[in-house]
Design a protein around this motif. Sequence first.
Motif, mmCIF file in Angstrom:
data_model
loop_
_atom_site.group_PDB
_atom_site.id
_atom_site.type_symbol
_atom_site.label_atom_id
_atom_site.label_comp_id
_atom_site.label_asym_id
_atom_site.label_seq_id
_atom_site.Cartn_x
_atom_site.Cartn_y
_atom_site.Cartn_z
ATOM 1 N N GLN A 59 -16.758 78.541 -9.813
ATOM 2 C CA GLN A 59 -17.666 77.718 -10.608
ATOM 3 C C GLN A 59 -18.933 78.509 -10.911
ATOM 4 O O GLN A 59 -19.537 79.069 -9.995
ATOM 5 C CB GLN A 59 -18.017 76.443 -9.817
ATOM 6 N N ASN A 60 -19.331 78.557 -12.186
ATOM 7 C CA ASN A 60 -20.601 79.187 -12.558
ATOM 8 C C ASN A 60 -21.749 78.280 -12.135
ATOM 9 O O ASN A 60 -21.721 77.078 -12.416
ATOM 10 C CB ASN A 60 -20.678 79.428 -14.063
ATOM 11 N N VAL A 61 -22.730 78.834 -11.469
ATOM 12 C CA VAL A 61 -23.920 78.100 -11.045
ATOM 13 C C VAL A 61 -25.148 78.974 -11.285
ATOM 14 O O VAL A 61 -25.021 80.151 -11.608
ATOM 15 C CB VAL A 61 -23.843 77.686 -9.545
ATOM 16 N N LEU A 62 -26.328 78.393 -11.131
ATOM 17 C CA LEU A 62 -27.569 79.151 -11.224
ATOM 18 C C LEU A 62 -28.205 79.215 -9.849
ATOM 19 O O LEU A 62 -28.239 78.229 -9.126
ATOM 20 C CB LEU A 62 -28.544 78.490 -12.206
ATOM 21 N N MET A 63 -28.706 80.378 -9.516
ATOM 22 C CA MET A 63 -29.399 80.582 -8.253
ATOM 23 C C MET A 63 -30.899 80.643 -8.571
ATOM 24 O O MET A 63 -31.348 81.511 -9.330
ATOM 25 C CB MET A 63 -28.918 81.892 -7.618
ATOM 26 N N GLU A 64 -31.650 79.688 -8.034
ATOM 27 C CA GLU A 64 -33.084 79.609 -8.292
ATOM 28 C C GLU A 64 -33.815 80.769 -7.639
ATOM 29 O O GLU A 64 -33.451 81.213 -6.557
ATOM 30 C CB GLU A 64 -33.608 78.282 -7.745
ATOM 31 N N GLY A 65 -34.870 81.235 -8.293
ATOM 32 C CA GLY A 65 -35.676 82.316 -7.750
ATOM 33 C C GLY A 65 -36.426 81.897 -6.499
ATOM 34 O O GLY A 65 -36.631 80.711 -6.233
ATOM 35 N N ASN A 66 -36.842 82.870 -5.721
ATOM 36 C CA ASN A 66 -37.582 82.624 -4.487
ATOM 37 C C ASN A 66 -39.051 82.375 -4.778
ATOM 38 O O ASN A 66 -39.602 82.901 -5.735
ATOM 39 C CB ASN A 66 -37.472 83.831 -3.545
ATOM 40 N N ASN A 67 -39.690 81.607 -3.909
ATOM 41 C CA ASN A 67 -41.124 81.379 -4.014
ATOM 42 C C ASN A 67 -41.828 82.229 -2.966
ATOM 43 O O ASN A 67 -41.563 82.113 -1.788
ATOM 44 C CB ASN A 67 -41.440 79.894 -3.803
ATOM 45 N N ASN A 68 -42.708 83.091 -3.416
ATOM 46 C CA ASN A 68 -43.478 83.939 -2.526
ATOM 47 C C ASN A 68 -44.892 83.364 -2.438
ATOM 48 O O ASN A 68 -45.637 83.368 -3.424
ATOM 49 C CB ASN A 68 -43.499 85.368 -3.072
#
Length: 163
Positions: A59-68
């Motif tokens: 399944q194609n999904v999106l991986m959210e960016g990290n919060n620094n």
Amino acid sequence: MIHRKEMNMLKSALRTLVAAALVTGTLAGCATSDSAAVYSKGQMRQAQNVEFGTVVSVQNVLMEGNNNELLTLGGAALGGIAGSTIGQGRGAAAGTIVGALAGGFGTQAAQRNLGTKNALEITVKLDRSGRMLSIVQEADIPFAVGQRVKVLTGGGNDRVAPL
């Protein structure tokens, strides 16, 4: 009517915000990889369990960016500095607060959006136990239903790799 001094202060504030946005974008792009083909230095020479299986779903999904938090704090500080150049007295104080909030929230949003990557949720049926497991990882290696794979687990860095 805006005076020349105020105009110069606004231009300076705008330059500061643009610089902050560029730095934030650059640093957000330096995020660590979540690829099955990339190992961090800390993962080297670490034993992992290997099981073999068959892909049953991709399944194609999106991986959210990290919060620094450090970048967010920097964005808030730069926003506050830029906002403080607007007005005088209470106006400058209000500008500082609004600028800090805008800089902090803007930096957080940029980190999430700029760091978002395409990823795959790969569901595998393991040969030995028949157990089903799902792993999400960067979409840099193609997988297909029915494909034979190995699943590497251990140390919280589980991954699916083609055979």
